[in-house]
Design a protein around this motif. Structure first.
Motif, short mmCIF file in Angstrom:
data_model
loop_
_atom_site.label_atom_id
_atom_site.label_comp_id
_atom_site.label_asym_id
_atom_site.label_seq_id
_atom_site.Cartn_x
_atom_site.Cartn_y
_atom_site.Cartn_z
N ILE A 279 -12.87 2.63 -3.94
CA ILE A 279 -12.05 2.46 -2.73
C ILE A 279 -11.22 3.72 -2.57
N ILE A 280 -11.23 4.26 -1.35
CA ILE A 280 -10.48 5.47 -1.03
C ILE A 280 -9.43 5.09 0.02
N ALA A 281 -8.17 5.42 -0.24
CA ALA A 281 -7.09 5.09 0.69
C ALA A 281 -6.28 6.33 1.01
N GLY A 282 -5.90 6.45 2.27
CA GLY A 282 -5.04 7.52 2.72
C GLY A 282 -4.23 7.02 3.90
N LYS A 283 -3.45 7.89 4.49
CA LYS A 283 -2.66 7.49 5.66
C LYS A 283 -3.62 7.10 6.78
N ASP A 284 -3.52 5.87 7.22
CA ASP A 284 -4.36 5.32 8.30
C ASP A 284 -5.85 5.34 7.96
N THR B 27 -4.25 9.09 -8.04
CA THR B 27 -4.04 9.91 -6.84
C THR B 27 -4.98 11.10 -6.88
N VAL B 28 -5.38 11.54 -5.70
CA VAL B 28 -6.16 12.76 -5.55
C VAL B 28 -5.37 13.63 -4.59
N GLY B 29 -4.87 14.75 -5.08
CA GLY B 29 -3.98 15.56 -4.26
C GLY B 29 -2.68 14.81 -4.03
N ASP B 30 -2.09 15.04 -2.87
CA ASP B 30 -0.82 14.39 -2.54
C ASP B 30 -0.96 13.22 -1.58
N ASN B 31 -2.14 13.07 -0.97
CA ASN B 31 -2.23 12.14 0.15
C ASN B 31 -3.36 11.14 0.06
N CYS B 32 -3.95 10.96 -1.11
CA CYS B 32 -5.11 10.08 -1.22
C CYS B 32 -5.05 9.29 -2.52
N LEU B 33 -5.51 8.04 -2.46
CA LEU B 33 -5.62 7.18 -3.63
C LEU B 33 -7.08 6.82 -3.84
N ALA C 249 -0.61 0.37 -5.63
CA ALA C 249 -0.45 1.73 -5.11
C ALA C 249 -0.25 1.68 -3.61
N LYS C 250 0.35 2.75 -3.08
CA LYS C 250 0.55 2.85 -1.64
C LYS C 250 0.55 4.31 -1.22
N VAL C 251 0.18 4.52 0.04
CA VAL C 251 0.29 5.84 0.66
C VAL C 251 1.40 5.73 1.69
N GLN C 252 2.50 6.43 1.44
CA GLN C 252 3.69 6.29 2.30
C GLN C 252 3.66 7.21 3.51
N GLY C 253 3.08 8.37 3.37
CA GLY C 253 3.08 9.33 4.47
C GLY C 253 1.97 10.34 4.26
#
Length: 190
Positions: free
Chosen positions: A81-86, A14-20, A154-158
């Motif tokens: 690979i970078i993942a975040g909400k939407d 995780t990077v911060g609270d909202n990114c993978l 891993a998942k980004v829930q919100g």
């Protein structure tokens, strides 16, 4: 590969609270990228202005870093690979980027992406999505002689909730592969 000292390093963080961030390639380069990104997150905290780096801005930043390192003939040998909400994006070792609904690196881009494209549907539940990912990873495990069946999902829930699972072992079944053993009565060849 076969020269790895550590067989199952964690490659999703995780990077911060909202990114993978997930990466394939050289693990020490991945550690360097993560150190840089953790510094970015700390800068966000230090500025205390209410703004946080999101997945799209981290994707853009990594594009610039990877391109700059490539231009100096000292690339970071990773596909990230970078993942975040939407958001789901990819950056490679030379700074090439794209965004898509499904992204995989390495062998997964050849074997897992077609499975994802054929079996994904918009109304998948979380359990069905996890099962689909496990099926893809199981296929990759069966096809790669150097792979381990130890995985993370891993998942980004919100907006502020990125979660990485602890590593766990994927259930495998080799009983259908009896024909691959060869003829043991002779010399073991075909």
């Amino acid at each position: 590969g076969s020269m790895e000292k550590y067989k199952a390093p964690r490659r999703i963080r995780t990077v911060g609270d909202n990114c993978l961030i997930g990466a394939s390639g050289e693990y020490s380069d991945f550690q360097s990228v993560m150190d840089t990104l953790e510094g970015m997150v700390q800068d966000d905290v230090n500025y205390d202005d209410g703004e946080k780096s999101d997945a799209k801005s981290i994707h853009s930043y990594l594009r610039a870093v990877m391109y700059q390192r490539r231009s100096k003939m000292n690339p970071l040998w990773n596909d990230i690979i970078i993942a975040g909400k939407d958001f789901l994006g990819y950056v490679d070792k030379i700074g090439t980027t794209y965004e898509d609904s499904f992204i995989a690196t390495g062998f997964g881009s050849y074997l897992a992406i077609p499975i994802l494209r054929s079996k994904w549907r918009p109304d998948l539940t979380e359990g069905e999505a996890r099962a689909l990912l496990e099926d893809c990873l199981r296929v990759l495990f069966y096809r790669d002689c150097r792979a381990l069946n130890r995985i993370q999902i891993a998942k980004v829930q919100g907006d502020d909730d990125a979660v990485v699972s602890d590593p766990y072992e994927l259930e495998t079944n080799w009983s259908g592969f009896e024909a691959t053993k060869g003829d043991m009565d002779g010399d073991g060849g075909w």
